[in-house]
Design a protein around this motif. Structure first.
Motif, PDB file in Angstrom:
ATOM      1  N   LEU A 111      28.710  56.666  38.942  1.00 22.64           N
ATOM      2  CA  LEU A 111      28.673  57.960  39.613  1.00 22.64           C
ATOM      3  C   LEU A 111      27.612  58.844  38.969  1.00 22.64           C
ATOM      4  O   LEU A 111      26.935  59.618  39.631  1.00 22.64           O
ATOM      5  N   VAL A 112      27.488  58.692  37.659  1.00 24.92           N
ATOM      6  CA  VAL A 112      26.499  59.463  36.924  1.00 24.92           C
ATOM      7  C   VAL A 112      25.097  59.155  37.450  1.00 24.92           C
ATOM      8  O   VAL A 112      24.294  60.046  37.695  1.00 24.92           O
ATOM      9  N   LYS A 113      24.825  57.869  37.659  1.00 24.56           N
ATOM     10  CA  LYS A 113      23.520  57.482  38.199  1.00 24.56           C
ATOM     11  C   LYS A 113      23.342  58.022  39.613  1.00 24.56           C
ATOM     12  O   LYS A 113      22.285  58.520  39.986  1.00 24.56           O
ATOM     13  N   LEU A 114      24.411  57.915  40.383  1.00 20.70           N
ATOM     14  CA  LEU A 114      24.390  58.391  41.761  1.00 20.70           C
ATOM     15  C   LEU A 114      24.094  59.886  41.823  1.00 20.70           C
ATOM     16  O   LEU A 114      23.233  60.342  42.580  1.00 20.70           O
ATOM     17  N   LEU A 115      24.825  60.654  41.015  1.00 23.73           N
ATOM     18  CA  LEU A 115      24.625  62.097  41.004  1.00 23.73           C
ATOM     19  C   LEU A 115      23.241  62.439  40.475  1.00 23.73           C
ATOM     20  O   LEU A 115      22.625  63.395  40.911  1.00 23.73           O
ATOM     21  N   GLY A 116      22.776  61.624  39.526  1.00 25.96           N
ATOM     22  CA  GLY A 116      21.443  61.846  38.974  1.00 25.96           C
ATOM     23  C   GLY A 116      20.366  61.730  40.044  1.00 25.96           C
ATOM     24  O   GLY A 116      19.397  62.488  40.066  1.00 25.96           O
ATOM     25  N   LEU A 117      20.547  60.802  40.970  1.00 22.62           N
ATOM     26  CA  LEU A 117      19.588  60.641  42.062  1.00 22.62           C
ATOM     27  C   LEU A 117      19.669  61.825  43.022  1.00 22.62           C
ATOM     28  O   LEU A 117      18.674  62.294  43.556  1.00 22.62           O
ATOM     29  N   PHE A 118      20.907  62.273  43.221  1.00 22.22           N
ATOM     30  CA  PHE A 118      21.154  63.309  44.207  1.00 22.22           C
ATOM     31  C   PHE A 118      20.766  64.696  43.676  1.00 22.22           C
ATOM     32  O   PHE A 118      20.060  65.453  44.315  1.00 22.22           O
ATOM     33  N   PHE A 119      21.239  65.018  42.464  1.00 21.38           N
ATOM     34  CA  PHE A 119      20.876  66.283  41.830  1.00 21.38           C
ATOM     35  C   PHE A 119      19.638  66.004  40.990  1.00 21.38           C
ATOM     36  O   PHE A 119      19.728  65.817  39.786  1.00 21.38           O
ATOM     37  N   SER A 120      18.498  65.957  41.639  1.00 22.40           N
ATOM     38  CA  SER A 120      17.305  65.390  41.014  1.00 22.40           C
ATOM     39  C   SER A 120      16.902  66.026  39.685  1.00 22.40           C
ATOM     40  O   SER A 120      16.364  65.355  38.828  1.00 22.40           O
ATOM     41  N   LYS A 121      17.167  67.300  39.500  1.00 20.76           N
ATOM     42  CA  LYS A 121      16.735  67.939  38.250  1.00 20.76           C
ATOM     43  C   LYS A 121      17.855  68.021  37.227  1.00 20.76           C
ATOM     44  O   LYS A 121      17.658  68.485  36.115  1.00 20.76           O
ATOM     45  N   ALA A 122      19.044  67.613  37.629  1.00 20.81           N
ATOM     46  CA  ALA A 122      20.198  67.788  36.746  1.00 20.81           C
ATOM     47  C   ALA A 122      20.220  66.772  35.611  1.00 20.81           C
ATOM     48  O   ALA A 122      19.780  65.645  35.754  1.00 20.81           O
ATOM     49  N   ASP A 123      20.772  67.220  34.495  1.00 24.97           N
ATOM     50  CA  ASP A 123      21.068  66.341  33.372  1.00 24.97           C
ATOM     51  C   ASP A 123      22.528  65.925  33.585  1.00 24.97           C
ATOM     52  O   ASP A 123      23.426  66.753  33.480  1.00 24.97           O
ATOM     53  N   VAL A 124      22.736  64.665  33.963  1.00 25.58           N
ATOM     54  CA  VAL A 124      24.087  64.205  34.288  1.00 25.58           C
ATOM     55  C   VAL A 124      24.556  63.232  33.207  1.00 25.58           C
ATOM     56  O   VAL A 124      23.848  62.291  32.879  1.00 25.58           O
ATOM     57  N   ARG A 125      25.731  63.494  32.643  1.00 29.87           N
ATOM     58  CA  ARG A 125      26.248  62.607  31.587  1.00 29.87           C
ATOM     59  C   ARG A 125      27.688  62.198  31.843  1.00 29.87           C
ATOM     60  O   ARG A 125      28.477  62.979  32.351  1.00 29.87           O
ATOM     61  N   PHE A 126      27.992  60.986  31.429  1.00 29.41           N
ATOM     62  CA  PHE A 126      29.344  60.456  31.543  1.00 29.41           C
ATOM     63  C   PHE A 126      30.048  60.566  30.198  1.00 29.41           C
ATOM     64  O   PHE A 126      29.475  60.232  29.170  1.00 29.41           O
ATOM     65  N   PHE A 127      31.285  61.047  30.206  1.00 29.49           N
ATOM     66  CA  PHE A 127      32.107  61.146  28.996  1.00 29.49           C
ATOM     67  C   PHE A 127      33.434  60.435  29.239  1.00 29.49           C
ATOM     68  O   PHE A 127      33.996  60.534  30.333  1.00 29.49           O
ATOM     69  N   HIS A 128      33.928  59.751  28.233  1.00 30.46           N
ATOM     70  CA  HIS A 128      35.265  59.151  28.345  1.00 30.46           C
ATOM     71  C   HIS A 128      36.283  60.289  28.309  1.00 30.46           C
ATOM     72  O   HIS A 128      36.039  61.336  27.694  1.00 30.46           O
ATOM     73  N   SER A 129      37.432  60.078  28.960  1.00 33.39           N
ATOM     74  CA  SER A 129      38.423  61.159  29.047  1.00 33.39           C
ATOM     75  C   SER A 129      38.907  61.641  27.679  1.00 33.39           C
ATOM     76  O   SER A 129      39.323  62.784  27.538  1.00 33.39           O
ATOM     77  N   SER A 130      38.818  60.783  26.674  1.00 28.55           N
ATOM     78  CA  SER A 130      39.218  61.218  25.331  1.00 28.55           C
ATOM     79  C   SER A 130      38.220  62.244  24.766  1.00 28.55           C
ATOM     80  O   SER A 130      38.521  62.941  23.804  1.00 28.55           O
ATOM     81  N   ASP A 131      37.045  62.328  25.374  1.00 33.02           N
ATOM     82  CA  ASP A 131      36.017  63.284  24.939  1.00 33.02           C
ATOM     83  C   ASP A 131      35.910  64.483  25.882  1.00 33.02           C
ATOM     84  O   ASP A 131      34.868  65.120  25.979  1.00 33.02           O
ATOM     85  N   ARG A 132      37.014  64.766  26.589  1.00 32.98           N
ATOM     86  CA  ARG A 132      36.991  65.835  27.591  1.00 32.98           C
ATOM     87  C   ARG A 132      36.500  67.173  27.022  1.00 32.98           C
ATOM     88  O   ARG A 132      35.707  67.875  27.642  1.00 32.98           O
ATOM     89  N   ALA A 133      36.990  67.524  25.838  1.00 37.05           N
ATOM     90  CA  ALA A 133      36.603  68.808  25.239  1.00 37.05           C
ATOM     91  C   ALA A 133      35.099  68.872  24.974  1.00 37.05           C
ATOM     92  O   ALA A 133      34.447  69.880  25.238  1.00 37.05           O
ATOM     93  N   ALA A 134      34.564  67.766  24.486  1.00 37.15           N
ATOM     94  CA  ALA A 134      33.125  67.691  24.225  1.00 37.15           C
ATOM     95  C   ALA A 134      32.327  67.793  25.532  1.00 37.15           C
ATOM     96  O   ALA A 134      31.276  68.429  25.597  1.00 37.15           O
ATOM     97  N   ALA A 135      32.859  67.168  26.574  1.00 37.08           N
ATOM     98  CA  ALA A 135      32.194  67.196  27.883  1.00 37.08           C
ATOM     99  C   ALA A 135      32.132  68.619  28.406  1.00 37.08           C
ATOM    100  O   ALA A 135      31.093  69.070  28.901  1.00 37.08           O
ATOM    101  N   LEU A 136      33.226  69.334  28.269  1.00 37.99           N
ATOM    102  CA  LEU A 136      33.290  70.711  28.751  1.00 37.99           C
ATOM    103  C   LEU A 136      32.327  71.599  27.961  1.00 37.99           C
ATOM    104  O   LEU A 136      31.600  72.409  28.530  1.00 37.99           O
TER     105      LEU A 136
END
Length: 124
Positions: free
Chosen positions: A93-118
């Motif tokens: 999904l990260v790759k997909l969104l990266g293609l779609f939101f062309s300028k966005a920095d899109v990153r995937f985080f494991h759910s255990s890293d939710r706080a870091a992701a936020l």
């Protein structure tokens, strides 16, 4: 299953739109997200997103993408997007969104890293 579920999270504030996806067919609800993002882009000149993937499937994610693609007028003004999930396959999904939101920095985080992701999604 309870069917579609797209929940706007309390973390939504300022330029950040935070939501959780559960269920399979969320195409109908994706316009809510697009509306929230467009409103932030109008106000701040950009938006950020935080997407938490609950109990869902690739079907939901592709329907979300279609819905957003159709609704979101300002995809290029999305700065960064954190995707939080449990499964490695969700990283596509990260790759997909990266293609779609062309300028966005899109990153995937494991759910255990939710706080870091936020924290990353909100960081200025």
């Amino acid at each position: 299953g309870r069917g579609a579920m797209l929940e706007i999270l309390d973390e939504t504030s300022e330029d950040l739109v935070a939501f959780r996806i559960t269920g399979k067919h969320i195409h109908d609800e994706s316009h809510k997200i697009a509306g929230l993002m467009d409103a932030r882009i109008a106000r701040y000149g950009h938006a950020r997103c935080f997407i938490e993937i609950g109990d869902t499937t690739g079907v939901a994610l592709s329907s979300l993408k279609e819905g957003l693609e159709f609704d979101l007028q300002h995809g290029k003004q999305i700065e960064r997007c954190a995707v939080v999930g449990d499964h490695a396959w969700e990283a596509w999904l990260v790759k997909l969104l990266g293609l779609f939101f062309s300028k966005a920095d899109v990153r995937f985080f494991h759910s255990s890293d939710r706080a870091a992701a936020l924290e990353w999604a909100q960081a200025k």
